[in-house]
Enzyme design. Structure first.
Site, PDB file in Angstrom:
ATOM      1  N   SER B 156      70.914  66.404   0.842  1.00 55.48           N
ATOM      2  CA  SER B 156      70.989  67.563  -0.049  1.00 55.48           C
ATOM      3  C   SER B 156      69.618  68.249  -0.162  1.00 55.48           C
ATOM      4  O   SER B 156      69.002  68.539   0.868  1.00 55.48           O
ATOM      5  CB  SER B 156      71.500  67.075  -1.414  1.00 55.48           C
ATOM      6  OG  SER B 156      71.808  68.146  -2.245  1.00 55.48           O
ATOM      7  N   ARG B 226      75.229  69.847 -16.058  1.00 52.36           N
ATOM      8  CA  ARG B 226      75.587  68.690 -15.248  1.00 52.36           C
ATOM      9  C   ARG B 226      77.083  68.639 -14.950  1.00 52.36           C
ATOM     10  O   ARG B 226      77.492  68.282 -13.843  1.00 52.36           O
ATOM     11  CB  ARG B 226      75.138  67.407 -15.966  1.00 52.36           C
ATOM     12  CG  ARG B 226      75.386  66.153 -15.177  1.00 52.36           C
ATOM     13  CD  ARG B 226      74.701  66.210 -13.826  1.00 52.36           C
ATOM     14  NE  ARG B 226      74.787  64.954 -13.109  1.00 52.36           N
ATOM     15  CZ  ARG B 226      74.263  64.751 -11.918  1.00 52.36           C
ATOM     16  NH1 ARG B 226      73.594  65.727 -11.317  1.00 52.36           N
ATOM     17  NH2 ARG B 226      74.374  63.593 -11.328  1.00 52.36           N
ATOM     18  N   ASP B 322      82.576  68.219   1.966  1.00 53.79           N
ATOM     19  CA  ASP B 322      81.440  68.740   1.206  1.00 53.79           C
ATOM     20  C   ASP B 322      81.498  70.269   1.241  1.00 53.79           C
ATOM     21  O   ASP B 322      81.252  70.880   2.264  1.00 53.79           O
ATOM     22  CB  ASP B 322      80.138  68.236   1.839  1.00 53.79           C
ATOM     23  CG  ASP B 322      78.902  68.672   1.077  1.00 53.79           C
ATOM     24  OD1 ASP B 322      79.019  69.479   0.131  1.00 53.79           O
ATOM     25  OD2 ASP B 322      77.802  68.189   1.421  1.00 53.79           O
ATOM     26  N   HIS B 355      80.302  66.409  -1.618  1.00 58.75           N
ATOM     27  CA  HIS B 355      78.852  66.362  -1.403  1.00 58.75           C
ATOM     28  C   HIS B 355      78.290  64.972  -1.720  1.00 58.75           C
ATOM     29  O   HIS B 355      77.374  64.491  -1.054  1.00 58.75           O
ATOM     30  CB  HIS B 355      78.199  67.430  -2.284  1.00 58.75           C
ATOM     31  CG  HIS B 355      76.722  67.568  -2.060  1.00 58.75           C
ATOM     32  ND1 HIS B 355      76.178  67.819  -0.819  1.00 58.75           N
ATOM     33  CD2 HIS B 355      75.671  67.493  -2.918  1.00 58.75           C
ATOM     34  CE1 HIS B 355      74.855  67.900  -0.932  1.00 58.75           C
ATOM     35  NE2 HIS B 355      74.522  67.698  -2.184  1.00 58.75           N
ATOM     36  N   ASP B 356      78.839  64.345  -2.737  1.00 59.12           N
ATOM     37  CA  ASP B 356      78.354  63.024  -3.153  1.00 59.12           C
ATOM     38  C   ASP B 356      78.524  61.953  -2.077  1.00 59.12           C
ATOM     39  O   ASP B 356      77.976  60.856  -2.209  1.00 59.12           O
ATOM     40  CB  ASP B 356      79.076  62.569  -4.424  1.00 59.12           C
ATOM     41  CG  ASP B 356      78.324  63.008  -5.674  1.00 59.12           C
ATOM     42  OD1 ASP B 356      77.207  63.541  -5.540  1.00 59.12           O
ATOM     43  OD2 ASP B 356      78.854  62.804  -6.783  1.00 59.12           O
TER      44      ASP B 356
END
Lengths: 197, 382
Positions: B156, B226, B322, B355-356
């Site tokens: 990232s 968040r 992602d 993405h994680d």
């Protein structure tokens, strides 16, 4: 398919001048590229779709880009390679015309190898009423990835109608070049091609 | 006794490096001095050729692997990747993790005391960019006597730092592992970041960034930021399979309280983050993401031109689901490397985790990194 000892490797390698830039489509575990790097000092890149082959390429220390060939070569610039190689993959491609066109856009020359469906053993099996199964076509009709099989004559007719010039042809059987009656006695065809301007 | 986890680097402790040489930042601002907190795992070899730098993402820090105590239950954020026998093997490599400048885990940042005022920097802390991080990381490398890294690795925003390293200091890294990254953010990505920043900036407890003096923190804003971010780090698939439309009480309450499991999960994640992260650092990190663009000074915004100086060998990895840093963005990097005839391997990992995924223990992904790092180790032994 065996890898390092595959008989088309040496034939392909003899056409690659030292230091050439080579793109190998459907590069498998990268052994051809490794071979060209080691014997020809080639600058090589491979294209593969299968996860386990990407891993094998990385283990082999060759450059590899995970891409589906069926979607073309849009990630590659025109004439950015000296040679684009498609080794024993053409017969398994859905978009045959597109990939040949793309190869000759990206590469100055293309090298294509494929199993010759016209090989006498194959003809004999069809004559006997069965789809051919041989060391070059090791699949049963129901599990084969090969959907676009052709003979030497078929491929050459394709080239003639698709603006492709055949620069050289080597026909082989069991690793040895076949001179007489190639469409009958040869099991593997290796072509060097360029685009007719 | 600590359970003998043979694949863990074990108990680790952070160290602090002090830099008294001023740094002129990309924004034009100058910091007269700063501290960077870092951790190291494994041993630096005699010719100092086996160092691996790990660059962290938006909310990461220097605690990459290992535990802080026998009782510590949570290891560093990339513990599944780094350790003895793990893909980045600490028996071969000397691995460095640091908290970037502007961070909130020990390195000098907005919540640190400004020596000129004796109060936290707050709003006075300058905006820091990826270039600035690379510069400070290079100074840390100098301090540790590392001329050239065997590899620099990041996911990232961390991957962006790796890219910048390869451009700014091509001779200082042999391999670049750029994971789930992008050559620059899209408008959509910047838009997400701005909504996150607006949540913080408009929180009445933000006080223009100087909330420390008021004894409050803009938790509501940070929490919202968040929650929004977290949604974009997951895929629709994984949210669907994990939470679907599950209800906490099993039936609609016809109210605005927490009803769906996904609401509960997001709020929990938001609360946890707001407790531990600094709002100014969050703003700063998202800005660093937005500003990152190695083509900024290139005509035609050509990434190929921007990557021309790079001489490292690259492994570029993207994940199928992602959508925040989509595979197509990684392909742009690959294309630019191909244009420059650089060595590059590109893998697109099938994963449902969005993405994680770059933080997850995805076996094929780890196998690839392991195989690549074995090559890095081989090539490090001439």
């Amino acid at each position: 398919m065996s890898t390092v000892s595959r008989s088309d490797f040496e034939t392909i390698a003899q056409w690659i001048p030292s230091g050439a830039k080579v793109l190998d489509l459907g590069c498998g575990d990268g052994s051809l590229l490794r071979y060209l790097q080691d014997t020809r000092g080639a600058k090589g890149y491979g294209v593969e779709i299968a996860d386990e082959k990407i891993l094998a390429c990385i283990q082999n220390g060759v450059n590899v880009i995970q891409t589906d060939l069926e979607s073309g070569l849009s990630g590659f610039e025109t004439h950015s390679f000296d040679f684009v190689v498609l080794s024993q993959t053409l017969q398994a491609m859905k978009h045959t015309e597109v990939i040949v066109r793309e190869m000759l856009r990206v590469g100055r020359q293309a090298i294509v190898t494929f199993p010759n469906f016209g090989f006498w053993q194959h003809r004999l099996q069809v004559f006997g009423g069965h789809m051919p199964v041989s060391s070059d076509l090791p699949y049963q009709w129901y599990d084969t990835p090969n959907i676009h099989l052709c003979t030497l004559k078929d491929f050459e007719a394709f080239c003639a109608t698709h603006g492709v010039r055949i620069l050289e042809r080597i026909v082989m059987h069991r690793g040895a070049a076949v001179q007489a009656l190639p469409n009958l006695l040869g099991s593997l065809a290796v072509y060097r091609l360029e685009r007719l301007e | 006794m600590h359970s003998p986890d043979l694949t863990s680097v074990g108990i680790v402790a952070p160290q602090t490096a002090r830099f008294d040489q001023p740094i002129v930042l990309r924004s034009g601002a100058t910091l007269p001095g700063y501290e960077l907190v870092y951790e190291t795992y494994g041993a630096l070899n005699a010719d100092k050729s086996n160092a691996v730098l790990v660059c962290h993402a938006l909310s990461g820090n220097h605690h990459v692997a290992g535990y802080y105590s026998e009782q510590d239950k949570r290891p560093g954020w990339w513990d599944n990747m780094i350790g003895p026998g793990k893909p980045i093997d600490t028996e071969r490599f000397f691995v460095i993790g640091l908290n970037n400048l502007g961070g909130c885990h020990g390195s000098t940042g907005p919540s640190s005391i400004d020596p000129s005022t004796g109060k936290p920097y707050g709003a006075a802390f300058p905006v820091v960019t990826v270039d600035d991080w690379v510069e400070t990381q290079a100074r840390l490398a100098d301090l540790l006597g590392i001329r050239q890294f065997a590899a620099i690795v990041g996911g990232s925003l961390g991957g962006m730092q790796v890219l910048q390293w390869s451009i700014t200091y091509p001779e200082r890294l042999r391999h670049a592992l750029v994971i789930a990254a992008a050559p620059k953010l899209t408008a959509q990505n910047i838009a997400f970041n701005d909504v996150a920043r607006q949540a913080i900036l408009t929180d009445p407890d933000f006080h223009g960034g100087d909330f420390y003096a008021h004894g409050v923190t803009p938790k509501r804003g940070l929490r919202l930021a968040r929650m929004l971010g977290h949604i974009t780090y997951l895929s629709d698939d994984v949210m669907g399979s994990k939470f679907g439309r599950l209800l906490r009480s099993g039936a609609f309450q016809y109210s605005y309280d927490v009803e769906f499991e996904i609401e509960s999960y997001l709020r929990y994640q938001g609360d946890k983050f707001a407790e531990s992260f600094d709002a100014n650092t969050y703003l700063l990190m998202t800005k660093a993401l937005d500003y990152f663009d190695p083509t900024h000074h290139q005509e035609d915004s050509s990434l190929s031109l921007a990557l021309k100086p790079a001489s490292a060998k690259f492994l570029v990895i993207a994940f199928t689901t992602d959508w925040r840093f989509a595979p197509d963005r990684s392909r742009e990097i690959v294309k630019a490397l191909l244009d420059n005839e650089r060595d590059v391997a590109y893998a697109e990992i099938t994963s449902s985790h969005g993405h994680d995924a770059f933080l997850m223990l995805e076996p094929h992904y780890h196998d690839l990194v392991r195989a690549y790092m074995q090559r890095v180790a081989r090539e490090g032994q001439p």
